[in-house]
Write a protein that holds these residues in place. Structure first.
Motif, PDB file in Angstrom:
ATOM      1  N   VAL A   1       0.947  -1.119   0.038  1.00  0.00           N
ATOM      2  CA  VAL A   1      -0.066  -0.026   0.127  1.00  0.00           C
ATOM      3  C   VAL A   1       0.947   1.153   0.073  1.00  0.00           C
ATOM      4  O   VAL A   1       1.841   1.157   0.760  1.00  0.00           O
ATOM      5  CB  VAL A   1      -0.955   0.035   1.185  1.00  0.00           C
ATOM      6  CG1 VAL A   1      -1.654   1.375   1.292  1.00  0.00           C
ATOM      7  CG2 VAL A   1      -1.876  -1.179   1.259  1.00  0.00           C
TER       8      VAL A   1
ATOM      9  N   GLU B   1       1.392   4.846   0.606  1.00  0.00           N
ATOM     10  CA  GLU B   1       0.519   6.046   1.292  1.00  0.00           C
ATOM     11  C   GLU B   1       1.538   6.774   2.319  1.00  0.00           C
ATOM     12  O   GLU B   1       2.717   6.312   2.607  1.00  0.00           O
ATOM     13  CB  GLU B   1      -0.699   5.517   2.142  1.00  0.00           C
ATOM     14  CG  GLU B   1      -0.392   4.738   3.275  1.00  0.00           C
ATOM     15  CD  GLU B   1      -1.484   3.871   4.035  1.00  0.00           C
ATOM     16  OE1 GLU B   1      -2.559   4.620   3.886  1.00  0.00           O
ATOM     17  OE2 GLU B   1      -1.555   2.882   4.722  1.00  0.00           O
TER      18      GLU B   1
ATOM     19  N   SER C   1     -10.742   8.101  -4.432  1.00  0.00           N
ATOM     20  CA  SER C   1     -10.777   6.487  -4.313  1.00  0.00           C
ATOM     21  C   SER C   1     -10.817   5.723  -5.593  1.00  0.00           C
ATOM     22  O   SER C   1     -11.372   6.164  -6.445  1.00  0.00           O
ATOM     23  CB  SER C   1     -11.863   6.092  -3.111  1.00  0.00           C
ATOM     24  OG  SER C   1     -11.676   6.877  -1.988  1.00  0.00           O
TER      25      SER C   1
ATOM     26  N   THR D   1      -9.807   1.952  -1.721  1.00  0.00           N
ATOM     27  CA  THR D   1      -8.665   2.869  -1.180  1.00  0.00           C
ATOM     28  C   THR D   1      -9.541   4.124  -0.563  1.00  0.00           C
ATOM     29  O   THR D   1     -10.488   4.515  -0.839  1.00  0.00           O
ATOM     30  CB  THR D   1      -7.762   3.198  -2.398  1.00  0.00           C
ATOM     31  OG1 THR D   1      -8.486   4.291  -3.065  1.00  0.00           O
ATOM     32  CG2 THR D   1      -7.118   2.059  -2.945  1.00  0.00           C
ATOM     33  N   ARG D   2      -8.517   4.843   0.308  1.00  0.00           N
ATOM     34  CA  ARG D   2      -8.880   6.092   0.913  1.00  0.00           C
ATOM     35  C   ARG D   2      -8.296   7.068  -0.072  1.00  0.00           C
ATOM     36  O   ARG D   2      -7.144   6.618  -0.816  1.00  0.00           O
ATOM     37  CB  ARG D   2      -8.335   6.524   2.338  1.00  0.00           C
ATOM     38  CG  ARG D   2      -9.107   5.535   3.176  1.00  0.00           C
ATOM     39  CD  ARG D   2      -8.571   6.002   4.731  1.00  0.00           C
ATOM     40  NE  ARG D   2      -7.142   6.009   4.979  1.00  0.00           N
ATOM     41  CZ  ARG D   2      -6.240   4.978   4.960  1.00  0.00           C
ATOM     42  NH1 ARG D   2      -6.770   3.767   5.330  1.00  0.00           N
ATOM     43  NH2 ARG D   2      -4.819   5.450   5.498  1.00  0.00           N
TER      44      ARG D   2
ATOM     45  N   GLY E   1      -5.647   9.502  -1.755  1.00  0.00           N
ATOM     46  CA  GLY E   1      -4.146   9.469  -1.234  1.00  0.00           C
ATOM     47  C   GLY E   1      -3.639   8.152  -1.291  1.00  0.00           C
ATOM     48  O   GLY E   1      -2.337   8.093  -0.939  1.00  0.00           O
ATOM     49  N   GLN E   2      -4.212   7.068  -1.357  1.00  0.00           N
ATOM     50  CA  GLN E   2      -3.468   5.642  -1.146  1.00  0.00           C
ATOM     51  C   GLN E   2      -3.484   5.215  -2.786  1.00  0.00           C
ATOM     52  O   GLN E   2      -4.319   5.440  -3.276  1.00  0.00           O
ATOM     53  CB  GLN E   2      -4.543   4.731  -0.524  1.00  0.00           C
ATOM     54  CG  GLN E   2      -4.499   4.778   0.888  1.00  0.00           C
ATOM     55  CD  GLN E   2      -5.307   3.687   1.700  1.00  0.00           C
ATOM     56  OE1 GLN E   2      -6.595   3.406   1.238  1.00  0.00           O
ATOM     57  NE2 GLN E   2      -4.932   3.032   2.657  1.00  0.00           N
TER      58      GLN E   2
END
Length: 161
Positions: free
Chosen positions: A20, A22, A87, A108-109, A111-112
């Motif tokens: 991931v 981030e 997202s 995803t949130r 920014g990920q």
């Protein structure tokens, strides 16, 4: 059709499939203290080629999302990094003797991003909002680095709870 409910994307839940990407706690200051560097967030793994950076413009989709296709790249990892704070849907499937088994889905949130490990079955780039613009870091080479699989039964990713 088989239904899937997407889980929130987390490093622990995604560990078998990739990294991931981030912001984290391990940043250090650079540029006279005016910038934090979040260093070495993914392992770019390339065989017989070189790493390249491309921009993908993908058409946004909506949940519920129906799919029957996954792909993998045997000679290189592949990172999807959104160029906007939106997202996107991430679909992966464990490998079972060379074919994908039951898929999993993650949301995803903003920014990920994700980096799929080399040879990991995954869905196509699936933004959920415009603009659908992503930086993609993957293998560039003269030979084929794509294997696709079409499931006999379609899957539907529902909206989360």
């Amino acid at each position: 059709m088989k239904r899937i409910v997407p889980a929130p994307l987390s490093s622990d839940a995604f560990a078998a499939f990739g990294d991931v990407i981030e912001l984290g706690d391990q940043a250090f200051e650079i540029n006279a203290g005016l910038c934090d560097r979040h260093h070495d967030l993914a392992n770019v793994d390339i065989i017989d080629g070189r790493a390249g950076i491309s921009l993908f413009e993908a058409e946004p989709r909506a949940l519920p999302y129906t799919f029957d296709l996954v792909e993998r790249h045997p000679k290189g990892s592949q990172a999807f990094i959104p160029m906007s704070m939106t997202s996107f849907l991430v679909i992966v499937a464990p490998d079972e003797n060379g074919t994908p088994s039951t898929p999993l889905a993650f949301l995803t949130r903003p920014g990920q991003g994700v980096n799929f490990y080399r040879n990991t079955w995954h869905g196509v780039l699936t933004p959920l909002q415009s603009p659908g613009l992503f930086a993609v870091i993957d293998r560039i080479g003269d030979d084929t680095n794509l294997e696709e699989h079409i499931f006999e039964t379609q899957y539907v990713v529902d909206s989360p709870g």
